[in-house]
Design a protein around this motif. Structure first.
Motif, mmCIF file in Angstrom:
data_model
loop_
_atom_site.group_PDB
_atom_site.id
_atom_site.type_symbol
_atom_site.label_atom_id
_atom_site.label_comp_id
_atom_site.label_asym_id
_atom_site.label_seq_id
_atom_site.Cartn_x
_atom_site.Cartn_y
_atom_site.Cartn_z
ATOM 1 N N ILE A 259 11.182 53.283 14.752
ATOM 2 C CA ILE A 259 12.527 53.159 15.312
ATOM 3 C C ILE A 259 13.474 52.700 14.214
ATOM 4 O O ILE A 259 13.212 51.714 13.529
ATOM 5 C CB ILE A 259 12.564 52.158 16.481
ATOM 6 C CG1 ILE A 259 11.684 52.651 17.637
ATOM 7 C CG2 ILE A 259 13.992 51.941 16.960
ATOM 8 C CD1 ILE A 259 11.689 51.706 18.833
ATOM 9 N N TYR A 260 14.571 53.425 14.067
ATOM 10 C CA TYR A 260 15.636 53.013 13.145
ATOM 11 C C TYR A 260 16.842 52.567 13.971
ATOM 12 O O TYR A 260 17.283 53.289 14.873
ATOM 13 C CB TYR A 260 16.034 54.162 12.221
ATOM 14 C CG TYR A 260 15.050 54.411 11.117
ATOM 15 C CD1 TYR A 260 15.118 53.687 9.940
ATOM 16 C CD2 TYR A 260 14.045 55.356 11.266
ATOM 17 C CE1 TYR A 260 14.201 53.919 8.915
ATOM 18 C CE2 TYR A 260 13.125 55.583 10.266
ATOM 19 C CZ TYR A 260 13.203 54.861 9.086
ATOM 20 O OH TYR A 260 12.291 55.071 8.090
ATOM 21 N N LYS A 261 17.325 51.356 13.642
ATOM 22 C CA LYS A 261 18.443 50.803 14.401
ATOM 23 C C LYS A 261 19.566 50.395 13.446
ATOM 24 O O LYS A 261 19.325 50.072 12.276
ATOM 25 C CB LYS A 261 18.001 49.561 15.192
ATOM 26 C CG LYS A 261 16.910 49.823 16.216
ATOM 27 C CD LYS A 261 16.523 48.544 16.942
ATOM 28 C CE LYS A 261 17.659 48.033 17.786
ATOM 29 N NZ LYS A 261 17.283 46.841 18.556
ATOM 30 N N GLU A 262 20.750 50.418 13.969
ATOM 31 C CA GLU A 262 21.907 49.858 13.264
ATOM 32 C C GLU A 262 22.433 48.687 14.100
ATOM 33 O O GLU A 262 23.253 48.868 14.995
ATOM 34 C CB GLU A 262 23.005 50.897 13.086
ATOM 35 C CG GLU A 262 24.191 50.368 12.274
ATOM 36 C CD GLU A 262 25.303 51.404 12.144
ATOM 37 O OE1 GLU A 262 26.185 51.198 11.307
ATOM 38 O OE2 GLU A 262 25.280 52.398 12.891
ATOM 39 N N PRO A 263 21.935 47.454 13.825
ATOM 40 C CA PRO A 263 22.290 46.294 14.660
ATOM 41 C C PRO A 263 23.719 45.814 14.400
ATOM 42 O O PRO A 263 23.954 44.900 13.609
ATOM 43 C CB PRO A 263 21.249 45.247 14.250
ATOM 44 C CG PRO A 263 20.891 45.602 12.850
ATOM 45 C CD PRO A 263 21.016 47.099 12.743
ATOM 46 N N VAL A 264 24.670 46.444 15.070
ATOM 47 C CA VAL A 264 26.083 46.123 14.845
ATOM 48 C C VAL A 264 26.377 44.656 15.194
ATOM 49 O O VAL A 264 27.052 43.932 14.452
ATOM 50 C CB VAL A 264 26.980 47.065 15.659
ATOM 51 C CG1 VAL A 264 28.459 46.698 15.468
ATOM 52 C CG2 VAL A 264 26.726 48.513 15.263
ATOM 53 N N ASP A 265 25.851 44.221 16.336
ATOM 54 C CA ASP A 265 26.100 42.844 16.751
ATOM 55 C C ASP A 265 25.465 41.857 15.766
ATOM 56 O O ASP A 265 26.055 40.825 15.448
ATOM 57 C CB ASP A 265 25.542 42.622 18.158
ATOM 58 C CG ASP A 265 25.838 41.233 18.680
ATOM 59 O OD1 ASP A 265 27.029 40.898 18.823
ATOM 60 O OD2 ASP A 265 24.874 40.478 18.930
ATOM 61 N N LEU A 266 24.271 42.197 15.265
ATOM 62 C CA LEU A 266 23.614 41.337 14.279
ATOM 63 C C LEU A 266 24.439 41.249 13.001
ATOM 64 O O LEU A 266 24.580 40.172 12.406
ATOM 65 C CB LEU A 266 22.212 41.874 13.980
ATOM 66 C CG LEU A 266 21.437 41.142 12.881
ATOM 67 C CD1 LEU A 266 21.163 39.712 13.295
ATOM 68 C CD2 LEU A 266 20.133 41.881 12.561
ATOM 69 N N ILE A 267 24.979 42.377 12.562
ATOM 70 C CA ILE A 267 25.801 42.378 11.352
ATOM 71 C C ILE A 267 27.019 41.477 11.527
ATOM 72 O O ILE A 267 27.385 40.711 10.619
ATOM 73 C CB ILE A 267 26.228 43.811 10.999
ATOM 74 C CG1 ILE A 267 24.999 44.651 10.607
ATOM 75 C CG2 ILE A 267 27.241 43.805 9.863
ATOM 76 C CD1 ILE A 267 25.316 46.118 10.417
ATOM 77 N N ALA A 268 27.652 41.561 12.709
ATOM 78 C CA ALA A 268 28.824 40.715 12.967
ATOM 79 C C ALA A 268 28.451 39.235 12.926
ATOM 80 O O ALA A 268 29.169 38.410 12.350
ATOM 81 C CB ALA A 268 29.446 41.070 14.314
ATOM 82 N N ARG A 269 27.286 38.889 13.508
ATOM 83 C CA ARG A 269 26.846 37.488 13.483
ATOM 84 C C ARG A 269 26.517 37.043 12.059
ATOM 85 O O ARG A 269 26.810 35.915 11.656
ATOM 86 C CB ARG A 269 25.630 37.301 14.389
ATOM 87 C CG ARG A 269 25.928 37.469 15.877
ATOM 88 C CD ARG A 269 24.847 36.839 16.718
ATOM 89 N NE ARG A 269 23.537 37.387 16.414
ATOM 90 C CZ ARG A 269 22.989 38.443 17.006
ATOM 91 N NH1 ARG A 269 23.677 39.084 17.954
ATOM 92 N NH2 ARG A 269 21.781 38.866 16.681
ATOM 93 N N ILE A 270 25.899 37.932 11.295
ATOM 94 C CA ILE A 270 25.561 37.588 9.908
ATOM 95 C C ILE A 270 26.829 37.377 9.086
ATOM 96 O O ILE A 270 26.917 36.451 8.264
ATOM 97 C CB ILE A 270 24.682 38.688 9.281
ATOM 98 C CG1 ILE A 270 23.292 38.677 9.920
ATOM 99 C CG2 ILE A 270 24.561 38.502 7.777
ATOM 100 C CD1 ILE A 270 22.394 39.796 9.439
ATOM 101 N N GLN A 271 27.838 38.220 9.303
ATOM 102 C CA GLN A 271 29.092 38.065 8.569
ATOM 103 C C GLN A 271 29.762 36.729 8.886
ATOM 104 O O GLN A 271 30.250 36.035 7.990
ATOM 105 C CB GLN A 271 30.030 39.223 8.901
ATOM 106 C CG GLN A 271 29.573 40.560 8.307
ATOM 107 C CD GLN A 271 30.446 41.718 8.768
ATOM 108 O OE1 GLN A 271 31.138 41.623 9.782
ATOM 109 N NE2 GLN A 271 30.392 42.818 8.034
ATOM 110 N N ARG A 272 29.750 36.356 10.182
ATOM 111 C CA ARG A 272 30.310 35.043 10.538
ATOM 112 C C ARG A 272 29.500 33.904 9.924
ATOM 113 O O ARG A 272 30.053 32.910 9.450
ATOM 114 C CB ARG A 272 30.365 34.904 12.059
ATOM 115 C CG ARG A 272 31.381 35.812 12.736
ATOM 116 C CD ARG A 272 31.633 35.388 14.171
ATOM 117 N NE ARG A 272 30.425 35.483 14.976
ATOM 118 C CZ ARG A 272 30.065 36.561 15.669
ATOM 119 N NH1 ARG A 272 30.830 37.655 15.639
ATOM 120 N NH2 ARG A 272 28.970 36.572 16.388
#
Length: 448
Positions: A174-187
């Motif tokens: 499975i390949y995912k693009e965790p958009v919500d995870l990226i936003a949390r990591i940026q914060r």
């Protein structure tokens, strides 16, 4: 500058380590949740079908496996397969799903063009050989940019589905693009760097304040050390000079007193002048001796009102001769911590200075104020004399500094030493042609 560079290097290093750890742990946590979701879906679909066969989802999905049984059972298995694949294909943030057989060939994919392709890579082999889920990050790799969070992040997971006997029957990729995870990591990156910068600034300011304070203390101690060495040297010299002068002065005065029997007025006047000058020199010698030796005397409770009355009585003749008006509203006051003799020495010096500042008359003001909360008694002695300049005030407590003709310059120095010895202090306030105010602060004795 060196400390600033070191602190900056430490702060940047800590920020890089913390943000990298945050990114790796976030991706690992995301992979763990994905693995749990896929395996939960597989188990749920198998139980939902109420299958009596002891078959895992890996076995149901395994290509080439011949499934025996009734037509109903085969339709149920086909439905389980279809629903499982539909569920994992529609997981949130999923970009691509591939299913591998034991031969490493893709037999199902959300991208039909990949079906039938054989894939050989280390992560896939590790997942088949270990039987454990493997996360392989692609897109922007971990640690590629240590100063900023990833703008995009593709995370690939290899999830093995076994056959119940310890063998991997089917591999789900499975390949995912965790958009919500990226936003949390940026914060989180922003917070980490802000915390690191703020911590570095606080550490630098703290160290700067400590160094500044220590340098001030060191300078004060050096200044005090120089003053002490100077005082010791002057004290030794003063003691030697005073002892050398005392005996000759006593002989001169004795001889002059014997010569007072002469009846000639001019000669008698000269002899009286000699005695007066000898007395003045004797007083200077006494002050030198007092200022050069350590203060002695145990602490005791002293009545300030009675001490002031005694000193004023001693100076009564000089006060009346100079035409000075005394403003002293004597009122009961608590006893203070001092020593009777030293307390009298302090008042003698202060009041003598006030009288000498008013040779043509004036007002001598004496006031007592009690601060019950701080347990302090303030004795203020003021005059309406010529006052002092700013330069004279700055030098007032320097040893051997004086503006009086024939003065020695140890009076206020001795007063300051006595006040500090008993935990008190002295403050001087003067204005030219208006007068001088001296405030003596004493500690109130216990029980008063």
């Amino acid at each position: 500058m060196v400390s600033f560079v070191v602190i900056t290097a430490v702060v940047v290093s800590l920020a890089i380590v913390s943000t990298r750890f945050l990114l790796i742990e976030s991706v690992r946590r995301e992979g763990l949740l994905t693995v749990q979701a896929v395996r939960s879906i597989a188990e749920m679909e198998r139980r939902h079908a109420d299958m009596s066969l002891d078959m895992t989802m890996g076995m149901l999905l395994e290509p080439g496996r011949e499934l025996s049984g009734s037509e109903l059972l085969r339709r149920t298995i086909a439905k389980v397969r279809s629903e499982f694949l539909d569920h994992i294909a529609h997981l949130p943030e999923v970009l691509l799903v591939n299913l591998y057989g034991a031969d490493r060939v893709i037999f199902w994919s959300t991208n039909p063009r990949l079906i039938g392709r054989r894939v050989d890579n280390a992560d896939l082999e590790e997942a088949f050989s270990s039987g454990d889920a493997v996360a392989a990050t692609t897109g922007e790799h971990l640690g590629e940019n240590v100063f900023s969070p990833p703008g995009e992040l593709y995370v690939g997971h290899y999830i093995p589905l076994g056959d119940g006997a310890g063998r991997v029957a089917t591999m789900v990729e499975i390949y995912k693009e965790p958009v919500d995870l990226i936003a949390r990591i940026q914060r989180s990156y922003l917070l980490c760097w802000l915390a690191a910068v703020l911590g570095g600034v606080l550490i630098y300011l703290g160290l700067f304040w400590m160094v500044w304070r220590l340098s001030g203390l060191l300078a004060a101690q050096q200044k005090q050390l120089i003053a002490n060495e100077t005082a010791v040297a002057l004290g030794e010299m003063s003691t030697a000079v005073a002892h050398s002068l005392r005996n000759p002065l006593a002989a001169i005065r004795s001889s002059a007193e014997l010569a007072l029997d002469v009846d000639a007025p001019p000669i008698r006047k000269n002899i009286e002048d000699i005695i007066g000058q000898v007395d003045r020199l004797s007083k200077c010698v006494s002050e030198l001796l007092i200022s050069s030796r350590p203060l002695c005397g145990d602490r005791e409770a002293v009545d300030p009102v009675a001490a002031v009355d005694d000193v004023l009585h001693a100076f009564d003749q000089q006060i009346r001769a100079a035409g000075i008006r005394v403003d002293w509203p004597a009122q009961p006051a608590p006893a203070v911590i001092s020593h009777r003799v030293l307390f009298a020495q302090v008042l003698n010096s202060v009041i003598s200075n006030a009288i000498e500042a008013m040779p043509r008359g004036g007002t001598l003001r004496i006031r007592i104020a009690v601060d019950v909360r701080e347990r302090r008694l303030r004795l203020a002695v003021g005059d309406s004399g010529k006052g002092m300049t700013r330069e004279q005030m700055a030098m007032a407590f320097k040893a051997f500094y004086t503006t009086k003709r024939g003065g020695l310059g140890v009076g206020l120095v001795l007063v300051k030493r006595i006040m500090e010895r008993f935990g008190g202090s002295i403050r001087l306030d003067s204005r030219e042609r208006e007068g001088t105010d001296v405030c003596l602060v004493f500690r109130i004795a216990e029980g008063d």
